[in-house]
Design a protein around this motif. Structure first.
Motif, PDB file in Angstrom:
ATOM      1  N   VAL A 153       6.197   5.397   1.920  1.00 60.81           N
ATOM      2  CA  VAL A 153       5.204   6.425   1.637  1.00 60.81           C
ATOM      3  C   VAL A 153       3.934   5.717   1.189  1.00 60.81           C
ATOM      4  O   VAL A 153       3.956   4.909   0.259  1.00 60.81           O
ATOM      5  CB  VAL A 153       5.689   7.401   0.535  1.00 60.81           C
ATOM      6  CG1 VAL A 153       4.638   8.456   0.262  1.00 60.81           C
ATOM      7  CG2 VAL A 153       7.002   8.057   0.944  1.00 60.81           C
ATOM      8  N   GLY A 154       2.835   6.001   1.869  1.00 66.82           N
ATOM      9  CA  GLY A 154       1.557   5.376   1.532  1.00 66.82           C
ATOM     10  C   GLY A 154       1.016   5.883   0.215  1.00 66.82           C
ATOM     11  O   GLY A 154       1.453   6.900  -0.315  1.00 66.82           O
ATOM     12  N   GLY A 155       0.074   5.163  -0.306  1.00 64.39           N
ATOM     13  CA  GLY A 155      -0.530   5.535  -1.575  1.00 64.39           C
ATOM     14  C   GLY A 155      -1.337   4.384  -2.125  1.00 64.39           C
ATOM     15  O   GLY A 155      -1.767   3.494  -1.377  1.00 64.39           O
ATOM     16  N   PRO A 156      -1.539   4.374  -3.440  1.00 67.00           N
ATOM     17  CA  PRO A 156      -2.299   3.288  -4.041  1.00 67.00           C
ATOM     18  C   PRO A 156      -1.528   1.967  -3.940  1.00 67.00           C
ATOM     19  O   PRO A 156      -0.330   1.954  -3.632  1.00 67.00           O
ATOM     20  CB  PRO A 156      -2.438   3.721  -5.499  1.00 67.00           C
ATOM     21  CG  PRO A 156      -1.270   4.594  -5.750  1.00 67.00           C
ATOM     22  CD  PRO A 156      -1.028   5.298  -4.447  1.00 67.00           C
ATOM     23  N   ARG A 157      -2.214   0.885  -4.207  1.00 61.69           N
ATOM     24  CA  ARG A 157      -1.564  -0.422  -4.205  1.00 61.69           C
ATOM     25  C   ARG A 157      -0.491  -0.458  -5.281  1.00 61.69           C
ATOM     26  O   ARG A 157      -0.735  -0.087  -6.419  1.00 61.69           O
ATOM     27  CB  ARG A 157      -2.610  -1.515  -4.466  1.00 61.69           C
ATOM     28  CG  ARG A 157      -2.622  -2.583  -3.443  1.00 61.69           C
ATOM     29  CD  ARG A 157      -3.776  -3.558  -3.562  1.00 61.69           C
ATOM     30  NE  ARG A 157      -4.389  -3.693  -4.852  1.00 61.69           N
ATOM     31  CZ  ARG A 157      -4.122  -4.695  -5.706  1.00 61.69           C
ATOM     32  NH1 ARG A 157      -3.249  -5.615  -5.395  1.00 61.69           N
ATOM     33  NH2 ARG A 157      -4.758  -4.756  -6.854  1.00 61.69           N
ATOM     34  N   VAL A 158       0.691  -0.907  -4.906  1.00 57.39           N
ATOM     35  CA  VAL A 158       1.832  -0.959  -5.824  1.00 57.39           C
ATOM     36  C   VAL A 158       2.398  -2.374  -5.832  1.00 57.39           C
ATOM     37  O   VAL A 158       2.532  -2.999  -4.781  1.00 57.39           O
ATOM     38  CB  VAL A 158       2.932   0.047  -5.396  1.00 57.39           C
ATOM     39  CG1 VAL A 158       4.187  -0.127  -6.233  1.00 57.39           C
ATOM     40  CG2 VAL A 158       2.430   1.478  -5.484  1.00 57.39           C
ATOM     41  N   ASP A 218       0.874  -1.175   0.000  1.00 51.37           N
ATOM     42  CA  ASP A 218       0.000   0.000   0.000  1.00 51.37           C
ATOM     43  C   ASP A 218       0.909   1.222   0.000  1.00 51.37           C
ATOM     44  O   ASP A 218       1.193   1.803   1.041  1.00 51.37           O
ATOM     45  CB  ASP A 218      -0.930   0.009   1.214  1.00 51.37           C
ATOM     46  CG  ASP A 218      -1.986  -1.070   1.127  1.00 51.37           C
ATOM     47  OD1 ASP A 218      -2.395  -1.395  -0.004  1.00 51.37           O
ATOM     48  OD2 ASP A 218      -2.393  -1.596   2.178  1.00 51.37           O
ATOM     49  N   GLY A 219       1.403   1.564  -1.170  1.00 54.81           N
ATOM     50  CA  GLY A 219       2.387   2.632  -1.337  1.00 54.81           C
ATOM     51  C   GLY A 219       3.710   2.027  -1.760  1.00 54.81           C
ATOM     52  O   GLY A 219       3.767   0.921  -2.281  1.00 54.81           O
ATOM     53  N   VAL A 220       4.788   2.763  -1.530  1.00 57.92           N
ATOM     54  CA  VAL A 220       6.123   2.276  -1.894  1.00 57.92           C
ATOM     55  C   VAL A 220       7.060   2.340  -0.701  1.00 57.92           C
ATOM     56  O   VAL A 220       6.886   3.157   0.199  1.00 57.92           O
ATOM     57  CB  VAL A 220       6.741   3.080  -3.066  1.00 57.92           C
ATOM     58  CG1 VAL A 220       5.961   2.875  -4.330  1.00 57.92           C
ATOM     59  CG2 VAL A 220       6.852   4.549  -2.725  1.00 57.92           C
ATOM     60  N   GLU A 221       8.057   1.452  -0.728  1.00 56.02           N
ATOM     61  CA  GLU A 221       9.084   1.446   0.302  1.00 56.02           C
ATOM     62  C   GLU A 221      10.437   1.427  -0.380  1.00 56.02           C
ATOM     63  O   GLU A 221      10.690   0.576  -1.227  1.00 56.02           O
ATOM     64  CB  GLU A 221       8.952   0.218   1.193  1.00 56.02           C
ATOM     65  CG  GLU A 221      10.036   0.131   2.262  1.00 56.02           C
ATOM     66  CD  GLU A 221       9.929  -1.126   3.090  1.00 56.02           C
ATOM     67  OE1 GLU A 221       9.073  -1.158   3.997  1.00 56.02           O
ATOM     68  OE2 GLU A 221      10.693  -2.070   2.819  1.00 56.02           O
ATOM     69  N   LEU A 222      11.296   2.362  -0.021  1.00 61.61           N
ATOM     70  CA  LEU A 222      12.662   2.411  -0.518  1.00 61.61           C
ATOM     71  C   LEU A 222      13.595   2.098   0.637  1.00 61.61           C
ATOM     72  O   LEU A 222      13.470   2.683   1.716  1.00 61.61           O
ATOM     73  CB  LEU A 222      12.996   3.790  -1.084  1.00 61.61           C
ATOM     74  CG  LEU A 222      12.693   4.024  -2.567  1.00 61.61           C
ATOM     75  CD1 LEU A 222      11.222   3.901  -2.854  1.00 61.61           C
ATOM     76  CD2 LEU A 222      13.218   5.348  -3.012  1.00 61.61           C
TER      77      LEU A 222
END
Length: 153
Positions: free
Chosen positions: A107-112, A89-93
């Motif tokens: 950082v949250g956001g749409p399904r990735v 649910d978002g991206v992780e770096l």
């Protein structure tokens, strides 16, 4: 002679204080850079998911391209030996710096979904392709490396 010895001792003491502070500043600059990259990737994913419609399976979906520059190290920023991108649910770096510490920014956001579960990048410039797709759970943004012949938007 005593002045020379005292001057050398003073120079060593100043260097002993300055170098750790410079390393900390470089690490902080790299942390900010990784956070900025995570924000850019999340923003591009969110924009794609909110402005486009997902397509059925097997049909090419809407795309965006993004360029990430992974720091190779300089006087201002610590080098990153490896940057991993994960979805959810978002991206992780996750960045492993050449000096040792690991920086993680989510950082949250749409399904990735990332092609291959995670994408691992080395220092330098990397072109990524974000595609809006559809699966059984709804829309999902798929992140993959862009081919050399792809254009950056």
């Amino acid at each position: 002679m005593i002045r020379v010895v005292l001057t050398c001792l003073l120079a060593v003491a100043i260097a002993g204080v300055a170098f750790p502070a410079a390393d900390a500043a470089r690490a902080d600059a790299t942390t900010v850079k990784i956070g900025t990259m995570a924000d850019e990737l999340a923003h591009a994913s969110a924009t794609l998911a909110t402005t486009e419609d997902p397509t059925p399976a097997g049909v090419a979906g809407a795309q965006r391209h993004i360029v990430l520059t992974v720091p190779s190290g300089s006087w201002r920023a610590a080098g990153v030996s490896r940057l991993s991108i994960r979805g959810g649910d978002g991206v992780e770096l996750t960045a492993t710096t050449s000096s040792g510490p690991t920086v993680v920014r989510r950082v949250g956001g749409p399904r990735v979904r990332v092609v291959g579960e995670r994408l691992v990048l080395g220092p330098g410039q990397h072109r990524l392709k974000l595609t809006l797709a559809s699966d059984t759970d709804g829309s999902v943004v798929v992140i993959a490396p862009a081919h050399a012949d792809s254009s950056v938007a």
